[in-house]
Motif scaffolding. Structure first.
Motif, short mmCIF file in Angstrom:
data_model
loop_
_atom_site.label_atom_id
_atom_site.label_comp_id
_atom_site.label_asym_id
_atom_site.label_seq_id
_atom_site.Cartn_x
_atom_site.Cartn_y
_atom_site.Cartn_z
N GLY A 74 0.66 -1.31 0.06
CA GLY A 74 0.00 -0.05 -0.06
C GLY A 74 0.83 1.24 -0.05
N SER A 75 2.03 1.16 -0.17
CA SER A 75 2.91 2.45 0.00
C SER A 75 3.28 2.81 -1.27
CB SER A 75 4.17 2.09 0.89
OG SER A 75 4.92 1.26 0.51
N THR A 76 3.83 4.09 -1.75
CA THR A 76 4.24 4.46 -2.85
C THR A 76 5.66 4.27 -2.92
OG1 THR A 76 4.54 6.56 -1.63
CG2 THR A 76 2.45 6.53 -2.89
N GLU A 77 6.40 4.20 -1.84
CA GLU A 77 7.83 4.19 -1.88
C GLU A 77 8.16 2.61 -1.53
OE1 GLU A 77 9.79 6.57 0.35
OE2 GLU A 77 9.42 8.60 -0.60
N LYS A 78 8.59 1.83 -2.57
CA LYS A 78 8.89 0.44 -2.47
C LYS A 78 10.35 0.26 -1.82
CE LYS A 78 6.11 -0.93 -6.25
NZ LYS A 78 6.17 -1.94 -7.61
N ASN A 79 10.22 -0.71 -0.88
CA ASN A 79 11.79 -0.88 -0.18
C ASN A 79 12.42 -2.16 -1.07
OD1 ASN A 79 10.00 -3.33 0.30
ND2 ASN A 79 9.91 -2.79 2.40
#
Length: 1037
Positions: free
Chosen positions: A581-586
């Motif tokens: 659900g986050s815009t910045e991927k780890n």
């Protein structure tokens, strides 16, 4: 007593089993007395031996008595005779065979007596302390050769003795044959060689016969090993306990296969029956524990080396329990450390690994065992010995994971060598593939258990693995684009490295999830601990106002805000693993879309099946972590599990479906039918995993039992015996839950199985097993009513048979029988079938056996009613069949007559042809008559007027129509005479034909007139016959 045994023998045919039991005991004592009593002359002894043989035959026959109590008592008597050494060697094997057959008796007490008899026979056997088949065969072969050598010398001795007697040599009457042979042997052979005497020959023959009997006994006991293994899984605790005792006795006498069979008892330590666990523990201590600690350590490590995964789990449970009880001494632990450290001569790397495995098991109850040799674990477990024995590295990781908290703290603060070794183990390629995956699995778990910052260390491992697979420059490009062709992609990335990389990231992601949950639990524990200390401090200081204020805050919900914050943080941390659900991927978030696209490239997966196994396993692990990622790839997972060509891939995905159903039950609920469909997979391993997964989900209330449970019932008759036993175990456990859900599921299973194309025998076996799991009378009575009502909505004979068979398998009480009789109208129409009637007859015969006198009359009335209705139904069927045959015959006759009418009409219409106006109308064929109704007086033409005769035509409805007259003008008298002569001649030739046709037509007209009346008469007759049968049946009722 022996002279009056004949008076007792007829009582064996009596109905009382107690009398037969007493008679068996009497015969046993008489046999023992006859064997021991040596007084009397030769004739008395012979008579006594004959009587003993007759009594022994009676005892053997009574082993098959109809009563289980008598069979058990006979086997006990045989055991007593064995203890008193009253059984000869010639009868020994016959008794052993009878006892072996009673091991599969349907009654538990008979099996118990048979096991005790075999234990006694082994303990008192006359063949020696070792009963190996190979040893007996070798010894028997040796003595047979010796006997073969001795027998020709015996023949020559007899010949020589006969010669001496013929020469008149003085031989006394009382001289024995052995003395004569001895003299001959000494004279002929002298002192150089001595041939055994004839006494030795007889002893050799007896020894050969004894060896043959011992070989048969050893083979008989050896053949029992599969049966004993099955008895270890018996539901009766006495069977299991006595089987373990018999196997221990077999091991004592070195019976082939006894050690392997004893290994099968290890999983019984998880039994809920305390007596079974104690029996297994006692047997384990007796077999493997010795006074010498080195011997005990050697036995334990050898057991660990050869054990399977399931046996290792059971062994770990046993070792931990014995360690907590003090059964394993510290001297044995020291001996195990000596084996691990190679301080014992002749130790190999495999034995070192086995010793470390036992130490890890013992550390489960006493973790301080491993802390004293931590450096040895690091040096040996990750050193050069690990390359010789690859599993040693995995065992070392298990040892590090089971260190005590104090040792783990010391390891975090001081040792960096351990983490370097773990890093090298994960990212290196010095382990083979089949060992690397298992070792890395434990290594990553150890990192999250021991390392102070496991997420940072794991991120470094992922980066290094990513760079080693894709390279430093091209990694982002490859991760962002996997739609390139498979040949180009595989030329860029080796499949082996890619599979290892995907395994690393997926396992790290899964351990990260576990690590987050453990952190949440530790925070909650600390929170509870602080609250408890705070409450105790307030109670000591007397702060009642603060306690009251905290109670008010708790009621208003202010205290729950901290728990809500913790839950939200936990959910956010779990989401960030895959970055759903986050815009910045780890780091792993970049790999997840790549993995999904890679799995969807089916052409690539078909080309590299080993890569597909790694990618699908990694995909399933990431789906378990994140719900959004799971929902987006669920269709792909079921597509692969249904269509993948690799058996391993389908099997792994089936296991993953179970984990997903536990993690996200709402997402998997619409796919329930597809999960049950795995039970029909052609692969045995996939079906076995499907049975295990569904059993786990249903028995633990993680999945509702729906209408697809019939798929599990079909596995009862699976081709693979293990799958069949697992399905039976599932239904046995399901029947123990609540009020037995099988009772509610049985009607639905019955209807579903009736629609399946399965063999009748398989259907009967499945339903018999399911019905036998229903024990309550109330449920049986309700099932009678339910099954009877199903007859009314069924019209197929096949389903009638199935329902009737299910009824015949029920246990009928008095109420159940009343419900069966009361529902007669529901199944009355099905009694016309012979198979259905046979099932009802079996019900009646079953009810008659245990019915009371007042109920027996009702049963007989019900039986008579069944027979009458069956006979009436069969008569109706016969009448209807005959009527149908008669109607077919009438229809065929009507069609034949209509056909004949049309043929006759066509013949009369085509008999004449129309000719031109100046030509006389003539018949076309001499064999066909003239038109019907033409009078003979007008057949000739008038010479004066030259007018032709009148012709009449017959139409299809039988009416005659007069044809117009034809006038011929300008015809000469000569021509007229020729025509007249020709017509007269034709008239003369066809006269007989015309008469035959007229008679045929009259007969046809008569039949056509009478046929409707005849047909109406037949219909009325059939109608009155059916009415008569109906009133006859009504009067019978």
């Amino acid at each position: 007593m022996s002279t009056n045994v004949g008076v007792l023998v007829p009582h064996f045919g009596g109905e009382s089993f107690k009398i037969r039991n007493a008679l068996v005991g009497v015969l046993g004592r008489l046999v023992a007395k006859a064997y021991k009593d040596v007084e009397g002359d030769v004739s008395t002894k012979c008579l006594r031996l004959r009587g003993k043989q007759a009594m022994l035959e009676i005892l053997l026959e009574r082993c098959r008595d109809v009563s289980a109590y008598t069979r058990s008592r006979v086997l006990q008597v045989w055991a007593e005779l064995c203890e008193e050494h009253a059984i000869s060697i010639g009868l020994w094997n016959e008794v052993a065979v009878v006892a072996s057959g009673r091991l599969v008796d349907k009654t538990a007490m008979v099996r118990k007596s048979a096991l005790n008899l075999l234990i006694t026979m082994l303990q008192h056997n006359p063949f020696g302390p070792q009963l190996r088949v190979a040893v007996f065969e070798a010894t028997l072969e040796k003595f047979k050769e010796k006997l073969h050598v001795m027998e020709p010398s015996n023949t020559s001795d007899d010949t020589f003795e006969a010669d001496n007697l013929h020469d008149g040599a003085a031989v006394e009457q009382g001289e024995s044959v052995s003395d004569s042979c001895l003299t001959f042997s000494e004279e002929q052979q002298g002192k150089t060689a001595v041939i055994p005497e004839i006494g030795n020959l007889e002893q050799t023959r007896a020894l050969v016969a004894s060896l043959e009997a011992g070989l048969r006994f050893s083979q008989c006991i050896t053949s029992l090993m599969p049966t004993l293994v099955q008895l270890l899984a018996s539901s009766s605790a006495t069977d299991v306990e006595n089987t373990i005792l018999l196997l221990m006795r077999c091991r004592q006498f070195q019976i082939d296969g006894s050690d392997a069979s004893l290994r099968r008892m290890l999983p019984l330590v998880f039994s809920q029956d305390k007596s079974i666990y104690e029996a297994v523990e006692s047997a384990f201590v007796t077999i493997y524990k010795r006074k010498n600690p080195m011997e005990t350590a050697k036995n334990l490590l050898d057991l660990a080396i050869d054990s399977s995964i399931g046996d290792l789990a059971a062994l770990e449970f046993l070792i931990s329990s014995l360690m907590s009880k003090g059964e394993i001494s510290m001297s044995t632990i020291s001996a195990l450390w000596d084996f691990f450290s190679f301080n014992v001569n002749g130790v190999v790397a495999e034995q070192s690994r086995g010793a470390l495995s036992i130490l890890c098991m013992a550390a489960k109850s006493n973790p301080s065992i491993l802390g004293s040799h931590l450096q040895d674990i690091i040096d040996i477990g990750f050193g050069r010995w690990a390359k010789e024995e690859p599993l040693l590295a995995r065992t070392a990781c298990v040892a590090l994971e089971r260190l005590s908290e104090e040792d783990k703290d010391n390891l975090r603060s001081s040792s960096s060598k351990v983490f370097a070794a773990l890093h090298s183990l994960i990212t290196g390629f010095w382990l083979p593939d089949h060992i690397w995956y298992a070792a890395v699995d434990k290594a990553i778990s150890t990192i999250y258990s021991v390392h102070p910052l496991p997420e940072a260390f794991a991120a470094d491992i992922v980066k290094k693995s990513l760079n080693s697979v894709f390279g430093c420059t091209a990694s982002d490009e490859v991760l962002n684009d996997v739609s390139i062709g498979p040949s180009n992609f595989m030329s860029t990335v080796p499949t082996a490295k890619l599979g290892r990389f995907l395994f690393i990231i997926s396992h790290i992601a899964l351990n990260q999830l576990v690590y987050i949950e453990s952190c949440i639990r530790s925070i909650q524990k600390q929170k509870l601990k602080k609250e408890k200390l705070k409450v105790e401090k307030q109670q000591v200081n007397g702060g009642s106002a603060e306690v009251e204020m905290q109670g008010i805050n708790a009621e208003l919900g202010f205290g729950a805000s901290e728990d809500a914050v913790i839950d939200s943080l936990s959910e956010k941390a779990e989401k960030e693993i895959v970055s759903g659900g986050s815009t910045e991927k780890n780091l792993i978030g970049y790999c997840a879309p790549f993995l999904s696209k890679l799995c969807r490239n089916l052409n690539l997966m078909q080309k590299f099946p080993e890569l597909q196994a790694s990618t699908m396993l990694a995909l399933c692990r990431l789906m378990i972590i994140d719900s959004d990622f799971c929902e987006s790839n669920l269709q792909l997972l079921f597509t692969v599990v249904e269509s993948a060509s690799s058996e391993t891939v389908r099997s792994n995905c089936t296991v993953a479906l179970g984990d997903l159903a536990v993690r996200f039950p709402n997402l998997l609920e619409p796919w329930t039918e597809n999960m049950y469909a795995r039970l029909r997979d052609p692969s045995e391993s996939v079906r076995k995993n499907a049975v295990l997964v569904l059993s786990h989900l249903i028995l633990n209330d993680m999945m509702k039992v729906k209408g697809y449970i019939y798929e599990m019932a079909l596995r009862i008759e699976d081709e693979d015996k293990r799958i069949s036993s697992l399905a039976k175990l599932f239904f046995n456990e399901l029947s123990k839950k609540g009020s037995n859900p099988i009772y509610n599921l049985l009607p639905d299973i019955l209807s579903r199985l009736c629609n399946q194309n399965i063999k009748e025998e398989a259907f009967y076996n499945i339903m018999q097993f399911l019905i036998n799991s229903i024990k309550k009378d109330r449920q049986m009575e309700a099932l009678v009513e339910k099954l009877c009502n199903r007859f009314s909505g069924v019209s197929e004979v096949k389903q009638w048979k199935h329902i009737a068979y299910c009824l015949s398998q029920l246990t009928f009480s008095e109420k159940g029988l009343k419900k069966l009789v009361g529902s007669f109208k529901a199944y009355e129409h099905s009694l016309c079938d012979d198979s259905v009637m046979d099932h009802f007859r079996s019900i009646v015969s079953k009810c008659k056996k245990f019915a009371k006198a007042e109920v027996r009359s009702c049963i007989e009335e019900f039986e008579e009613k069944l027979n009458k209705i069956h006979a009436a139904k069969k008569e109706q069927e016969t009448t209807a069949r005959n009527a149908q045959v008669h109607q077919q015959k009438v229809g065929s006759l009507e069609g034949f007559l209509i056909k004949e009418k049309s043929v006759v009409g066509n013949t009369s219409e085509g008999n004449y042809q129309t000719i031109s106006s100046n030509t006389f109308v003539m018949p076309t064929d001499k064999n066909v008559s003239a038109k019907e109704g033409s009078p003979e007086a007008k057949d000739t033409i008038s010479e004066e007027s030259c007018v032709s005769s009148v012709m009449r035509e017959c139409k299809a409805d039988g009416m005659e129509v007069q044809s117009p007259q034809t006038f011929h003008r300008g015809v000469s008298k000569c021509s007229m005479r020729k025509v007249k002569g020709s017509a007269t001649q034709d008239h003369i030739d066809n006269g007989s034909v015309r008469r035959r046709i007229r008679s045929t037509r009259r007969l046809s007209s008569t039949v056509l007139v009478l046929f409707p009346f005849f047909f109406v008469f037949l219909n009325r007759l059939l109608y009155f016959t059916i009415c008569f049968d109906f009133f006859h049946i009504w009067n019978m009722r």
